[in-house]
Enzyme design. Structure first.
Site, short mmCIF file in Angstrom:
data_model
loop_
_atom_site.label_atom_id
_atom_site.label_comp_id
_atom_site.label_asym_id
_atom_site.label_seq_id
_atom_site.Cartn_x
_atom_site.Cartn_y
_atom_site.Cartn_z
N HIS A 1 0.84 -1.17 -0.13
CA HIS A 1 0.00 -0.01 -0.04
C HIS A 1 0.95 1.24 0.07
CE1 HIS A 1 -3.89 -2.02 1.49
NE2 HIS A 1 -3.51 -2.64 0.39
N GLU B 1 1.15 3.85 1.85
CA GLU B 1 1.69 4.16 3.23
C GLU B 1 2.91 3.37 3.32
OE1 GLU B 1 -1.10 3.17 2.69
OE2 GLU B 1 -2.74 3.83 3.89
N ARG C 1 -10.71 5.79 -23.12
CA ARG C 1 -10.53 4.59 -23.55
C ARG C 1 -9.48 3.65 -22.77
NH1 ARG C 1 -11.52 3.25 -29.86
NH2 ARG C 1 -13.95 3.66 -29.99
N ASP D 1 -20.82 -0.35 -37.96
CA ASP D 1 -19.53 0.22 -37.95
C ASP D 1 -18.42 -0.43 -38.04
OD1 ASP D 1 -21.41 2.37 -37.85
OD2 ASP D 1 -20.93 2.93 -35.55
N LEU E 1 -12.29 -0.53 -31.45
CA LEU E 1 -12.55 -0.54 -30.02
C LEU E 1 -11.32 -0.02 -29.37
CD1 LEU E 1 -15.48 -2.77 -29.56
CD2 LEU E 1 -15.66 -0.04 -29.90
C1 AOF Z 1 -4.46 2.08 2.04
N1 AOF Z 1 -3.26 2.34 1.28
O1 AOF Z 1 -2.52 2.00 -0.85
C2 AOF Z 1 -4.50 1.07 -0.59
C3 AOF Z 1 -5.46 0.64 0.35
O2 AOF Z 1 -5.90 -6.87 -0.49
P1 AOF Z 1 -5.44 -5.51 0.13
O3 AOF Z 1 -4.41 -5.83 1.46
O4 AOF Z 1 -4.44 -4.84 -0.89
O5 AOF Z 1 -6.39 -4.35 0.70
C4 AOF Z 1 -7.12 -3.94 -0.30
C5 AOF Z 1 -7.99 -2.83 0.36
O6 AOF Z 1 -7.09 -1.82 1.14
C6 AOF Z 1 -8.80 -1.98 -0.53
O7 AOF Z 1 -10.17 -2.45 -0.68
C7 AOF Z 1 -8.96 -0.69 0.07
O8 AOF Z 1 -10.07 -0.55 1.02
C8 AOF Z 1 -7.77 -0.57 0.92
N2 AOF Z 1 -6.75 -0.04 0.02
N3 AOF Z 1 -5.74 1.22 1.35
O9 AOF Z 1 -4.33 2.16 3.35
C9 AOF Z 1 -3.46 1.83 -0.03
N4 AOF Z 1 -4.54 0.53 -1.76
ZN ZN Z 2 -3.23 -0.25 3.63
#
Ligand code: AOF
Ligand code: ZN
Length: 338
Positions: free
Chosen positions: A50, A52, A191, A207, A211
């Site tokens: 993620h 963070e 797209r 057409d 796409l």
């Molecule tokens: C965050 N920071 O960069 C993202 C978040 O399967 P996981 O562990 O990757 O979790 C996905 C879920 O985490 C996603 O549905 C959303 O709620 C959150 N995404 N959260 O703090 C991030 N990508």
């Molecule tokens: Zn996270």
């Protein structure tokens, strides 16, 4: 003021992964120490770290973290998904303040990340207005709260409200060219940012569109062909498509992925596209199909180009009573409705 600046930077970072994060949102994070950015990161793809985590990792001097602020365009997650909870990582590093663009609409998180941070003595603040952050991740929010792909409708119409001349399937007459070069560029950019492109079988037969994304960079979306009772797309055209299509039809098309459904039953087949990792579709025609999406209130975003020509009669454009005009480009009127 500077909170807003750093949150905007989070969106810039997150935007680099546009189209690559499904089923996750696009997220960016920035770490600031005494007004200076010391770390940055964004969520690059589903399954990966993620934002963070990337931002914390990028900080060279980790001893600065307790006296730093972490900015994140989305509430830090609180659940064990494919990756561990970000809020635990933040509290482990004793970061003193977190500023969030918007709360996560995913039910596993939704406020729990904020709660965790506050219960660990971390100051949590928010963007003055969450709207830009929600708009930025509109497809993710719709996927998580309505359990279906986001829908963008797009068409071009003449000044007097027609999308094309009436043409028969046997005629060689080309589709009417209403919008200009800039509209075409915008269409290809659009797209490239969606995962599916929906057209009716009638449009396919009349057409034979390719796409694809040709006038912009990026990957072409998956063609989704909606087959009713009257028109059937030819096998040769289906095979000619650059990306393997998905058909919505009452009977299976041998050799092609088919979602068996009544084409009119949009609320039934649209959610099924999520199973094919399609979180955002662009509907490009024809008029009847576009109107059915409007009728079902499935018009999350509408892009209408109005050309300067009039043709007096033809196929009426989808009907809308209210439109906010946004930008005037080229010889086209480019209107946008959310
Ligand atoms: C965050 N920071 O960069 C993202 C978040 O399967 P996981 O562990 O990757 O979790 C996905 C879920 O985490 C996603 O549905 C959303 O709620 C959150 N995404 N959260 O703090 C991030 N990508
Ligand atoms: Zn996270």
């Amino acid at each position: 003021m500077s909170d807003a600046k750093f949150l905007t930077r989070c969106l810039q970072l997150a935007n680099q992964a546009r189209g690559k994060t499904y089923p996750n949102p696009m997220v960016g994070a920035v770490i600031v120490h005494h007004g200076r950015i010391i770390g940055e990161g964004y969520h690059q793809m589903a399954g990966g770290p993620h934002a963070e985590v990337e931002a914390i990792r990028s900080v060279k001097d980790q001893t600065l973290l307790p006296s730093s602020t972490l900015y994140c365009s989305l509430e830090p997650c609180a659940h064990h998904g494919k990756t561990p909870p970000c809020c635990e990582l933040i509290s482990k590093h004793k970061i003193s303040r977190v500023v969030i663009g918007m709360q996560d609409s995913y039910h596993e998180v939704n406020g729990k990340g904020i709660q965790h941070l506050r219960s660990h003595g971390i100051q949590v603040d928010f963007a003055k207005d969450p709207t830009p952050f929600q708009q930025f991740n509109k497809a993710f929010i719709i996927n998580k709260t309505h359990f279906r792909p986001m829908v963008t409708l797009k068409w071009a119409q003449t000044k007097d409200g027609f999308i094309d001349r009436v043409r028969s399937v046997d005629s060689d007459e080309q589709a009417l060219k209403i919008s200009g070069k800039i509209s075409s560029l915008l269409t290809h950019r659009l797209r490239s940012s969606v995962s599916g492109i929906v057209i009716s079988a009638k449009t396919a037969v009349l057409d034979a569109p390719s796409l694809t994304v040709r006038l912009w960079h990026g990957t072409s979306p998956i063609p989704i062909i909606v087959v009713g009772d009257t028109y059937k797309p030819s096998n040769s055209w289906l095979r000619s498509l650059e990306v393997a299509p998905i058909l919505i039809a009452k009977e299976a098309y041998t050799g092609f992925t088919t979602i068996i459904a009544d084409s009119n039953d949009i609320t039934f087949w649209l959610p099924k596209l999520l199973e094919y990792d399609i979180g955002h579709v662009l509907v490009e025609g024809g008029a009847r199909l576009l109107q059915s999406f409007i009728r079902e209130n499935l018009d999350d975003e509408v892009i209408r180009y109005t050309g300067s020509m009039s043709i007096e009669n033809g196929i009426p454009a989808p009907f809308y009573d209210q439109f906010d005009e946004r930008t005037l480009l080229d010889s086209d009127v480019y209107e946008h409705k959310y």
